[in-house]
Scaffold this motif. Structure first.
Motif, PDB file in Angstrom:
ATOM      1  N   PRO A 185      49.751  59.063  23.709  1.00 31.13           N
ATOM      2  CA  PRO A 185      50.624  59.112  22.523  1.00 31.13           C
ATOM      3  C   PRO A 185      51.616  57.936  22.446  1.00 31.13           C
ATOM      4  N   GLN A 186      51.870  57.273  23.570  1.00 31.33           N
ATOM      5  CA  GLN A 186      52.735  56.080  23.536  1.00 31.33           C
ATOM      6  C   GLN A 186      52.120  54.952  22.716  1.00 31.33           C
ATOM      7  N   ALA A 187      50.804  55.011  22.534  1.00 27.27           N
ATOM      8  CA  ALA A 187      50.067  54.048  21.690  1.00 27.27           C
ATOM      9  C   ALA A 187      50.207  52.585  22.128  1.00 27.27           C
ATOM     10  N   ILE A 221      45.007  41.305  40.270  1.00 23.74           N
ATOM     11  CA  ILE A 221      45.747  40.756  39.135  1.00 23.74           C
ATOM     12  C   ILE A 221      47.155  40.380  39.597  1.00 23.74           C
ATOM     13  N   PRO A 222      47.519  39.108  39.473  1.00 25.10           N
ATOM     14  CA  PRO A 222      48.857  38.713  39.923  1.00 25.10           C
ATOM     15  C   PRO A 222      49.939  39.145  38.937  1.00 25.10           C
ATOM     16  N   ARG A 223      51.136  39.286  39.425  1.00 26.54           N
ATOM     17  CA  ARG A 223      52.274  39.478  38.528  1.00 26.54           C
ATOM     18  C   ARG A 223      52.445  38.173  37.757  1.00 26.54           C
ATOM     19  N   ASN A 224      52.557  38.267  36.447  1.00 22.87           N
ATOM     20  CA  ASN A 224      52.529  37.069  35.618  1.00 22.87           C
ATOM     21  C   ASN A 224      53.323  37.325  34.338  1.00 22.87           C
ATOM     22  N   VAL A 225      54.287  36.470  34.082  1.00 21.02           N
ATOM     23  CA  VAL A 225      55.194  36.679  32.938  1.00 21.02           C
ATOM     24  C   VAL A 225      54.452  36.675  31.606  1.00 21.02           C
ATOM     25  N   LYS A 282      50.396  57.919  37.826  1.00 22.01           N
ATOM     26  CA  LYS A 282      51.633  57.177  38.016  1.00 22.01           C
ATOM     27  C   LYS A 282      51.858  56.276  36.796  1.00 22.01           C
ATOM     28  N   GLY A 283      53.081  56.241  36.308  1.00 20.69           N
ATOM     29  CA  GLY A 283      53.398  55.440  35.124  1.00 20.69           C
ATOM     30  C   GLY A 283      53.602  53.967  35.469  1.00 20.69           C
ATOM     31  N   GLY A 284      53.327  53.127  34.485  1.00 24.19           N
ATOM     32  CA  GLY A 284      53.663  51.713  34.584  1.00 24.19           C
ATOM     33  C   GLY A 284      52.926  50.925  35.651  1.00 24.19           C
ATOM     34  N   VAL A 285      51.687  51.314  35.942  1.00 23.54           N
ATOM     35  CA  VAL A 285      50.950  50.625  37.000  1.00 23.54           C
ATOM     36  C   VAL A 285      49.981  49.560  36.461  1.00 23.54           C
ATOM     37  N   GLY A 286      49.919  49.450  35.113  1.00 21.59           N
ATOM     38  CA  GLY A 286      49.027  48.440  34.532  1.00 21.59           C
ATOM     39  C   GLY A 286      47.756  49.012  33.923  1.00 21.59           C
ATOM     40  N   LYS A 287      47.752  50.310  33.604  1.00 21.73           N
ATOM     41  CA  LYS A 287      46.569  50.909  32.969  1.00 21.73           C
ATOM     42  C   LYS A 287      46.272  50.235  31.623  1.00 21.73           C
ATOM     43  N   THR A 288      47.277  50.255  30.759  1.00 29.62           N
ATOM     44  CA  THR A 288      47.061  49.747  29.405  1.00 29.62           C
ATOM     45  C   THR A 288      46.754  48.246  29.421  1.00 29.62           C
ATOM     46  N   THR A 289      47.491  47.516  30.247  1.00 31.19           N
ATOM     47  CA  THR A 289      47.252  46.075  30.359  1.00 31.19           C
ATOM     48  C   THR A 289      45.815  45.817  30.797  1.00 31.19           C
ATOM     49  N   THR A 290      45.322  46.658  31.689  1.00 26.20           N
ATOM     50  CA  THR A 290      43.948  46.505  32.173  1.00 26.20           C
ATOM     51  C   THR A 290      42.935  46.852  31.084  1.00 26.20           C
ATOM     52  N   PRO A 328      46.918  58.654  29.392  1.00 28.77           N
ATOM     53  CA  PRO A 328      48.368  58.756  29.550  1.00 28.77           C
ATOM     54  C   PRO A 328      48.739  58.983  31.024  1.00 28.77           C
ATOM     55  N   PRO A 329      49.987  58.654  31.379  1.00 26.26           N
ATOM     56  CA  PRO A 329      50.409  58.795  32.774  1.00 26.26           C
ATOM     57  C   PRO A 329      50.858  60.212  33.108  1.00 26.26           C
ATOM     58  N   SER A 330      49.973  61.169  32.975  1.00 26.98           N
ATOM     59  CA  SER A 330      50.314  62.538  33.356  1.00 26.98           C
ATOM     60  C   SER A 330      49.022  63.252  33.696  1.00 26.98           C
ATOM     61  N   THR A 344      51.577  37.699  30.968  1.00 25.27           N
ATOM     62  CA  THR A 344      50.874  38.979  30.813  1.00 25.27           C
ATOM     63  C   THR A 344      51.821  40.045  30.259  1.00 25.27           C
ATOM     64  N   SER A 345      53.070  40.016  30.714  1.00 33.55           N
ATOM     65  CA  SER A 345      54.018  41.027  30.233  1.00 33.55           C
ATOM     66  C   SER A 345      54.570  40.678  28.849  1.00 33.55           C
ATOM     67  N   GLU A 346      54.517  39.400  28.464  1.00 33.73           N
ATOM     68  CA  GLU A 346      54.986  38.993  27.126  1.00 33.73           C
ATOM     69  C   GLU A 346      53.981  39.333  26.034  1.00 33.73           C
TER      70      GLU A 346
HETATM   71  N1  LIG Z   1      49.993  41.489  35.788  1.00 33.40           N
HETATM   72  C1  LIG Z   1      51.181  41.760  35.250  1.00 33.40           C
HETATM   73  N2  LIG Z   1      52.214  40.914  35.388  1.00 33.40           N
HETATM   74  C2  LIG Z   1      53.421  41.195  34.847  1.00 33.40           C
HETATM   75  N3  LIG Z   1      53.698  42.289  34.144  1.00 33.40           N
HETATM   76  C3  LIG Z   1      52.717  43.176  33.973  1.00 33.40           C
HETATM   77  C4  LIG Z   1      51.409  42.970  34.516  1.00 33.40           C
HETATM   78  N4  LIG Z   1      50.647  44.046  34.199  1.00 33.40           N
HETATM   79  C5  LIG Z   1      51.425  44.879  33.481  1.00 33.40           C
HETATM   80  N5  LIG Z   1      52.673  44.369  33.346  1.00 33.40           N
HETATM   81  C6  LIG Z   1      53.812  44.980  32.663  1.00 33.40           C
HETATM   82  O1  LIG Z   1      54.172  46.160  33.356  1.00 33.40           O
HETATM   83  C7  LIG Z   1      54.506  47.198  32.436  1.00 33.40           C
HETATM   84  C8  LIG Z   1      53.577  48.384  32.648  1.00 33.40           C
HETATM   85  O2  LIG Z   1      52.258  47.981  32.352  1.00 33.40           O
HETATM   86  P1  LIG Z   1      51.283  48.922  31.523  1.00 33.40           P
HETATM   87  O3  LIG Z   1      51.915  49.361  30.254  1.00 33.40           O
HETATM   88  O4  LIG Z   1      49.974  48.234  31.432  1.00 33.40           O
HETATM   89  O5  LIG Z   1      51.189  50.139  32.525  1.00 33.40           O
HETATM   90  P2  LIG Z   1      50.653  51.625  32.244  1.00 33.40           P
HETATM   91  O6  LIG Z   1      50.141  52.113  33.539  1.00 33.40           O
HETATM   92  O7  LIG Z   1      49.728  51.618  31.090  1.00 33.40           O
HETATM   93  O8  LIG Z   1      51.986  52.362  31.843  1.00 33.40           O
HETATM   94  P3  LIG Z   1      52.085  53.890  31.282  1.00 33.40           P
HETATM   95  O9  LIG Z   1      51.903  54.744  32.487  1.00 33.40           O
HETATM   96  O10 LIG Z   1      53.452  53.981  30.692  1.00 33.40           O
HETATM   97  O11 LIG Z   1      51.003  54.075  30.275  1.00 33.40           O
HETATM   98  C9  LIG Z   1      54.393  46.592  31.051  1.00 33.40           C
HETATM   99  O12 LIG Z   1      55.644  46.142  30.645  1.00 33.40           O
HETATM  100  C10 LIG Z   1      53.443  45.428  31.259  1.00 33.40           C
HETATM  101  O13 LIG Z   1      53.634  44.404  30.321  1.00 33.40           O
END
Ligand SMILES: Nc1ncnc2c1ncn2[C@@H]1O[C@H](COP(=O)(O)OP(=O)(O)OP(=O)(O)O)[C@@H](O)[C@H]1O
Ligand SMILES: [Mg+2]
Length: 269
Positions: free
Chosen positions: A44-46, A218-222, A14-22, A131-133, A224-226
């Motif tokens: 490849p999104q790097a 991990i809480p939603r936190n601005v 699943k895309g955008g779930v916080g993999k890269t942030t983690t 990658p998310p696939s 973290t996204s900045e």
């Molecule tokens: N704890 C958080 N609070 C707020 N925003 C977050 C948090 N974790 C991640 N995000 C934001 O959510 C978006 C998706 O996060 P991230 O890129 O880590 O997901 P991903 O699973 O790696 O995505 P992809 O599947 O595209 O590789 C990003 O814009 C990121 O900054």
């Protein structure tokens, strides 16, 4: 004996779930605790590459190593942070899937490359940003890993994707590709503790997966996204933010769950 280098794939189709942030913040927090960490960006999104302050460059990535054009050791790049290194991604990696898919050994390409790094015995942890696939890069990352860490966003459809990941892990184990692969843990991300939906989803995941779910969430936190737009993990960008604090606490829990020989020797935390 505990193997020294532990390889963890951070994956969820699943895309955008916080993999890269983690990946980026777990790596940063572990490096602060004096663990030597290598991040391998397999997307490849790097995003992990830029998130650690590195500008993608053609020819410096996991790609030349995967196709046997370069030694993997030459692809390891330092980051601005002590103990934290990266093998970056580059756009060419997107073509890699097709190229590798033709090979009989396509599931072992990542494993072969990582074995060379393991032999050097330099790193405590190798974190793979997938990658998310459900493509070759993700499957061969899982084939190379000791464990899989699944970040999961606390939202309604989250559980659907989790079943797919569980099935993939079971197939890799049963087929003998990676009999030891384990779900290392599920990390709930972007949790909004004020909403019932978030807390309901967390409860549902815990009902299904029990102690596979990390206690830390991990809480939603601005902040973290900045942080990625400044090319920094939030752990360094704003160390006292709620996101940074959560990832530092998570890293301690991760270390308890994933001790290495080094972890026993170093008591930095
Ligand atoms: N704890 C958080 N609070 C707020 N925003 C977050 C948090 N974790 C991640 N995000 C934001 O959510 C978006 C998706 O996060 P991230 O890129 O880590 O997901 P991903 O699973 O790696 O995505 P992809 O599947 O595209 O590789 C990003 O814009 C990121 O900054
Ligand atoms: Mg990502």
């Amino acid at each position: 004996m505990v193997r020294k280098t532990k390889v963890i794939a951070v994956a969820n189709q699943k895309g955008g779930v916080g993999k890269t942030t983690t990946v980026v913040n777990l790596a940063a927090a572990l490096s602060l605790m004096r663990r030597t960490v290598l991040v391998i960006d397999l997307d490849p999104q790097a995003n992990a590459t830029t998130g650690l302050g590195f500008t993608p460059q053609e020819g410096i990535s996991i790609y030349p190593a995967l196709i046997g054009a370069e030694a993997v050791a030459d692809m390891i790049q330092p980051t601005p942070y002590e103990n934290l290194n990266i093998i970056p991604s580059e756009v060419n990696l997107s073509g890699c899937e097709i190229e590798i898919a033709r090979r009989d050994d396509h599931l072992s390409v990542v494993k072969n490359v990582i074995e060379q790094i393991r032999e050097a015995d330099v790193f405590d942890y190798i974190l793979l940003d997938c990658p998310p696939s459900l493509g070759i890069l993700m499957a061969s990352s899982l084939a190379a890993a000791d464990g899989i860490l699944i970040p999961m966003q606390a939202e309604y459809y989250a559980l659907e994707g989790l079943g797919v990941m569980k099935g993939l892990v079971e197939r890799l184990r049963a087929s003998g590709v990676n009999p030891e692969l384990e779900i290392n843990g599920i990390l709930m991300t972007m949790v909004d503790f004020r909403t019932k939906l978030s807390t309901d989803v967390v409860q549902e995941v815990k009902d299904h997966f029990g102690d596979k779910v990390f206690e830390t969430m991990i809480p939603r936190n601005v902040r973290t996204s900045e942080a990625p737009s400044f090319g920094q993990p939030v752990v360094f960008y704003d160390p006292s933010s709620r996101g940074a604090e959560a990832y530092k606490i998570f890293a301690k829990e991760f270390l308890r769950r994933n001790p290495t020989r080094m972890s026993e020797e170093k008591t930095g935390e």
